[in-house]
Write an enzyme that holds these catalytic residues in place. Structure first.
Site, mmCIF file in Angstrom:
data_model
loop_
_atom_site.group_PDB
_atom_site.id
_atom_site.type_symbol
_atom_site.label_atom_id
_atom_site.label_comp_id
_atom_site.label_asym_id
_atom_site.label_seq_id
_atom_site.Cartn_x
_atom_site.Cartn_y
_atom_site.Cartn_z
ATOM 1 N N LYS A 52 0.805 -1.122 0.115
ATOM 2 C CA LYS A 52 0.073 0.169 0.029
ATOM 3 C C LYS A 52 0.867 1.274 0.190
ATOM 4 O O LYS A 52 0.501 2.219 -0.687
ATOM 5 C CB LYS A 52 -0.915 -0.092 1.160
ATOM 6 C CG LYS A 52 -2.029 -1.178 1.080
ATOM 7 C CD LYS A 52 -2.820 -1.441 2.257
ATOM 8 C CE LYS A 52 -3.770 -2.561 2.017
ATOM 9 N NZ LYS A 52 -4.481 -2.958 3.224
ATOM 10 N N GLN A 96 -5.086 -1.727 9.538
ATOM 11 C CA GLN A 96 -4.943 -3.253 8.656
ATOM 12 C C GLN A 96 -5.590 -4.283 9.518
ATOM 13 O O GLN A 96 -5.290 -4.330 10.675
ATOM 14 C CB GLN A 96 -3.498 -3.411 8.502
ATOM 15 C CG GLN A 96 -3.361 -4.639 7.527
ATOM 16 C CD GLN A 96 -3.630 -4.822 6.053
ATOM 17 O OE1 GLN A 96 -3.736 -3.472 5.624
ATOM 18 N NE2 GLN A 96 -4.162 -5.804 5.757
ATOM 19 N N ASP A 119 -11.340 2.513 3.579
ATOM 20 C CA ASP A 119 -11.599 0.899 3.196
ATOM 21 C C ASP A 119 -13.169 0.765 2.925
ATOM 22 O O ASP A 119 -13.561 -0.202 2.563
ATOM 23 C CB ASP A 119 -11.078 0.347 4.297
ATOM 24 C CG ASP A 119 -9.927 -0.452 4.245
ATOM 25 O OD1 ASP A 119 -9.558 -0.892 3.243
ATOM 26 O OD2 ASP A 119 -9.189 -0.691 5.449
HETATM 27 N N1 GUN Z 1 -7.140 -7.165 5.460
HETATM 28 C C1 GUN Z 1 -7.304 -7.904 4.447
HETATM 29 N N2 GUN Z 1 -8.013 -7.309 3.606
HETATM 30 C C2 GUN Z 1 -7.727 -5.776 3.971
HETATM 31 C C3 GUN Z 1 -8.397 -4.740 3.336
HETATM 32 O O1 GUN Z 1 -8.936 -4.457 2.389
HETATM 33 N N3 GUN Z 1 -8.479 -3.734 4.218
HETATM 34 C C4 GUN Z 1 -7.701 -3.651 5.507
HETATM 35 N N4 GUN Z 1 -7.762 -2.514 6.345
HETATM 36 N N5 GUN Z 1 -7.191 -4.937 5.871
HETATM 37 C C5 GUN Z 1 -7.410 -5.893 5.210
#
Ligand code: GUN
Length: 281
Positions: A52, A96, A119
């Protein structure tokens, strides 16, 4: 032989357009920033968070990754989110997942102001999706819809089957497909006779977390098969779909790696840029 919905190519094209939007904001002296919070040492999460950050760097988005120890308290995490909510440099805040088990995930996600919830996990954004209002859409489902549309996969009136009912993928992708007038079935670990459902699917989304879970005998010839899985087998990353066999009968297929995952990160940066564009208005 299926048409490959190539996440690498589609994401590269998407990123080009996003770069132009970041540059246009910079010309107006508007910065774009994303704060990523990682609690604990989960190895997969560390890889995702690093990727990211890389995508932000590529686009000229300010990215700050805040790493907190495993034993972080609910209060400490919520205080940090409060601070970031008020930080004008940050247009997006991402926590996350999964969080360590002692933390209340739903409460943490509610703490992020919906405008910065890139998100799309805040109940306000989830609720908007479920009631047909415009909010922030979760990145992986949004990326899947982008791939289906770019691939010109027919959706209206088609049978869509989603395997998996998570808040991150299964439930939101079902809603997005419904909004495109698909007839949607959500299957899960308690579904009886899974194959009876999947064999009817014109669009089959696999978000299970098990390597080679979807086999060729479960797939309708010509179907669009979307593989959301990221599984590690003998040091290699593979999806939930038995790619080598399914690819022979599907109409469209997404590879792993180089499929949905690439789009997820693209959509995260798009959601962040959209938040900055709202700020600029
Ligand atoms: N863990 C697995 N997929 C995601 C996601 O799309 N966003 C976040 N914040 N955590 C995750």
């Amino acid at each position: 032989m299926a048409i490959i919905l190539d996440g690498k190519i589609m994401a590269a094209e998407l990123m080009e357009g996003l770069k132009a939007r970041v540059d246009a904001l910079k010309e107006k002296n508007v910065s774009v920033g994303l704060a990523v919070i990682l609690v604990g040492e989960d190895p997969a999460s560390q890889v995702y968070v690093r990727n990211k950050g890389k995508a932000c760097e590529e686009l000229g988005i300010l990215s700050e990754t805040i790493r907190l120890p495993e034993n972080t308290t609910q209060k400490e995490l919520e205080n940090l989110i409060d601070k970031l909510n008020q930080d004008d440099r940050m247009d997006g805040i991402l926590v996350q997942l999964p969080l360590p088990r002692h933390l209340d995930e739903a409460a943490v996600l509610r703490k992020i102001i919906p405008e910065k919830d890139v998100d799309g996990f805040h109940i306000e954004n989830a609720g908007k999706l479920f009631t047909g209002q415009t909010g922030v859409t979760a990145c992986t489902p949004k990326g899947i819809m982008h791939m289906l549309k770019k691939g010109n996969v027919p959706l209206s009136g088609k049978e869509a089957v989603v395997i998996g009912r998570s808040n991150i993928v299964g439930k939101p992708i079902a809603m997005l497909l419904l909004n495109e007038n698909c007839t949607v079935t959500i299957c899960h670990s308690r579904t009886q006779d899974l194959a009876a459902h999947t064999k009817n699917a014109d669009i089959l989304v696999a978000a299970v977390g098990k390597a080679k879970f979807v086999t060729a005998d479960m797939v309708k010839p010509g179907a669009a098969v979307i593989d959301v899985g990221i599984n590690r087998v003998d040091g290699k990353v593979v999806g939930d779909v038995d790619y080598a066999e399914v690819e022979k009968i599907a109409g469209y297929i997404t590879p792993v790696p180089g499929g949905v995952g690439k789009m997820t990160i693209g959509m995260l940066t798009e959601n962040t840029i959209e938040s900055a564009e709202r700020k600029a208005q």
